[in-house]
Design an enzyme around this catalytic site. Structure first.
Site, short mmCIF file in Angstrom:
data_model
loop_
_atom_site.label_atom_id
_atom_site.label_comp_id
_atom_site.label_asym_id
_atom_site.label_seq_id
_atom_site.Cartn_x
_atom_site.Cartn_y
_atom_site.Cartn_z
N GLU A 158 0.88 -0.94 0.32
CA GLU A 158 0.12 0.06 -0.37
C GLU A 158 1.10 1.40 -0.52
O GLU A 158 0.62 2.20 1.01
CB GLU A 158 -0.85 -0.09 0.93
N GLU A 234 -5.66 -7.87 -0.74
CA GLU A 234 -6.57 -8.10 0.64
C GLU A 234 -8.34 -7.65 0.42
O GLU A 234 -8.63 -6.97 0.45
CB GLU A 234 -6.60 -7.14 1.26
C1 GLA Z 1 -3.76 -2.43 4.88
C2 GLA Z 1 -2.71 -3.49 4.84
C3 GLA Z 1 -2.65 -4.86 5.71
C4 GLA Z 1 -3.21 -4.36 7.42
C5 GLA Z 1 -4.71 -4.10 6.46
C6 GLA Z 1 -5.79 -3.68 8.08
O1 GLA Z 1 -4.93 -3.28 4.26
O2 GLA Z 1 -2.30 -3.20 3.27
O3 GLA Z 1 -1.16 -4.95 6.58
O4 GLA Z 1 -3.05 -3.59 8.09
O5 GLA Z 1 -4.50 -2.92 5.55
O6 GLA Z 1 -6.01 -4.72 8.72
#
Ligand code: GLA
Length: 590
Positions: A158, A234
């Site tokens: 991210e 995700e």
């Molecule tokens: C983002 C991050 C993950 C985690 C989620 C929340 O997607 O990439 O590593 O922190 O948020 O659980």
């Protein structure tokens, strides 16, 4: 040899369209004897791929260290994925977020003067290169083209939510390729135009992270990934918990509808999390959007497979949805068994002042050092200085929480979460001790990797306190002479289990139980501290909640003479602890 590639419209496994139906399972959050069980249960739900991050600081807790044995044996974990006939996606950061201490970045690197975090800066990039040099060969030799399970590797995490340094991303790609990684490289970003634009590179394949409104989010992703398969990198099917807040759950019906939309569209998915596991020891991270909020010990995440590895209603419902799009094995994991219930009397006790000298080496300073200055990268540190009867109060900046003692007697608590910075003193000369807890490094946003400990200056009304003795406490692995001393205390001389526990102290009790069975430790009446089972630091407990029980993985337990040690920082109503039949992660919002 098999191949995996990104085609015009699909991922291609051996040249045939392949819908990645993956689930996140972090090897560093699961006891290694249980990896095989959790991976097997992922396949039984219909998943064809396991995704894991690599937490850099888990392998490199101090400068120069790099451990890939036991709990840290990434190669063995990937081999178990292969043995189950599944594929693997590896996300080696270097930054991972994941509600993990400092988002996986080593505290020793973050405190190096001049280091630039998550950008093109030589000190940082040199350290990343060394990390990649150690970890990527483990991944490279397990790539699909060499007969292994690994089909893809993610670059950063991210990144569009943090920075916009394309040179940094390109340098990571160069280093990853130089280590022999030849599978497709992915990026992931929140399903938001600005973040997707900044977080990827045209030559990499973008994926998006979200937990609802799948169709709309995939359309956003399509604007930034105009060709090839779409993937939810995700799919947030639950959420994490923070101390002092409610336990988060995500409704099964919504999860299932969103997953159905995803799979029906032909998109690939990585469930975050398939199985969350546990933030053992001092591994939890924290968030800070104006208030510092640390993450709890459980990382159950309301995931389909619970923290203790049991199928939930969500597991069964998702299995049904997946079954509409892919083959799902007939076998179903058994439901959770009742855990053994028993009460343990903790009738050995050692007061803090007796314990502390056995728990670490002390250094003297003519200024107030941060914990980084003394090479203490996590956990607890004791700071001591002399005060006079004229000192009314001391102003301090504490990261993150401190229990204050004057000549061993509790005189207050300072908490960063409550923006507490001044400690009133009882007009008595003596030794002021602050037991300072690093409650976890911020894992998301601009406060990533902050300095921990007490920050100078510490002031009274009339002077700066600049003479300090500091002990870096060794709690992750309790020193053997300390445990011996605690065992040697006699119940008669030290305490009675029916009397309250007062002030910071260690307690020890032994118990017999069913070897290998999962247990749930419930510490009603205790306030805040740490728990060890047979020498393994399970992690933190806190009456602030929401979590009421700590998961104790079965492989930690034998039939006879198990040892439970508790460090209680404040007090407990009675020196007994209970193992209960089922987990209780606390109140929900409803
Ligand atoms: C983002 C991050 C993950 C985690 C989620 C929340 O997607 O990439 O590593 O922190 O948020 O659980």
């Amino acid at each position: 040899m098999s191949t995996f590639a990104i085609g015009e419209t699909d991922f291609l496994l051996d040249d045939k369209p392949f819908q990645v139906i993956s689930g996140a399972l972090h090897y560093f959050r699961v006891h290694p004897d249980l990896w095989e069980d959790r991976i097997h249960k992922a396949r039984l739900m219909g998943l064809n791929t396991i995704e894991t991050y690599v937490a850099w600081n888990f392998h490199a807790p101090s400068p120069g260290a790099f451990d890939t044995t036991g709990r840290r044996d990434l190669g063995r974990f990937l081999d178990l994925v292969a043995a189950e006939g599944m594929q693997a996606i590896v996300r080696p950061g270097p930054y991972i977020c994941a509600e993990w201490d400092d988002g996986g970045l080593p505290a020793w690197l973050l405190t190096t003067p001049g280091v630039g975090v998550r950008r093109s800066e030589p000190i940082y990039l040199t350290a990343v290169a060394a990390f990649y040099g150690k970890v990527l060969p483990i991944v490279a030799e397990r790539q699909i083209g060499r007969g292994g399970p690994v089909i893809a590797v993610q670059v950063e995490n991210e990144y569009g939510a943090y920075g916009d340094d394309e040179d940094y991303l390109r340098e990571l790609v160069r280093m990853i390729r130089a280590e022999g990684i030849d599978v497709p490289l992915l990026t992931c970003d929140q399903a938001n135009d600005e973040m997707l634009a900044r977080g990827g590179l045209p030559e990499l394949h973008r994926t998006a992270t979200f937990g609802s409104r799948s169709t709309e989010r995939l359309a956003t992703l399509r604007r930034h990934q105009p060709t090839g398969p779409l993937m939810c990198g995700e799919f947030w099917n639950g959420w994490f918990d923070s101390w002092g807040q409610h336990h988060h759950t995500a409704p099964v019906e919504l999860n299932v509808d969103d997953l159905d939309d995803l799979l029906a569209s032909g998109a690939s998915v990585n469930l975050y999390m398939f199985h969350g596991g546990t933030n053992f020891g001092f591994s939890n991270g924290a968030n800070d959007k104006g208030v510092y909020v640390p993450i709890v010990t459980s990382y159950d995440y309301d995931a389909p497979l619970s923290e203790s590895g049991d199928p939930t209603a969500k597991y069964m419902a998702m299995r049904d949805v997946i079954g509409r799009y892919a083959p799902v094995p007939d076998e179903v994991p058994p439901p959770r068994a009742q855990a053994p219930t028993l009460a343990v009397r903790l009738d050995h006790a050692l007061a803090w002042c007796q314990a502390r000298p056995l728990l670490g080496t002390t250094s003297s300073h003519d200024h107030l050092p941060t914990t980084g200055e003394i090479g203490q990268w996590s956990g607890f540190t004791s700071y001591r200085t002399q005060i006079t009867a004229d000192d009314d109060a001391v102003a301090l900046e504490v990261r993150d929480r401190a229990v204050a003692l004057l000549d061993g007697q509790p005189v207050g608590t300072l908490s960063r979460s409550e923006h507490g910075g001044t400690l009133a003193l009882p007009h008595r000369a003596g030794t002021l001790e602050l037991i300072v807890e690093n409650q976890g490094g911020v894992s998301y946003g601009s406060r990533l990797g902050e300095t921990k400990g007490l920050l100078a200056p510490a002031r009274t009304a009339t002077r700066v306190l600049d003479a300090w003795n500091v002990t870096a406490l060794r709690l992750e692995d309790l020193p053997e002479d300390f445990t011996e001393r605690l065992r040697a205390t006699t119940p008669e001389s030290t305490c009675d289990e029916n009397r309250p526990v007062a002030g910071p102290s260690f307690r020890l009790g032994t118990f017999d139980t069913t070897a290998g069975a999962d247990h749930f430790l419930r510490l009603d009446g205790w306030t805040k501290g740490l728990v060890w089972v047979n020498g393994f630091l399970l992690g933190r407990y806190w009456s602030a909640g929401p979590t009421k029980t700590l998961y104790v993985p079965g492989p930690l337990l034998r039939s006879n003479g198990n040892e439970l040690i508790i460090l209680e920082l404040h007090g407990a109503a009675a020196a007994t602890a209970n193992f209960v039949a089922a987990p209780d992660l606390g109140h929900t919002e409803q």
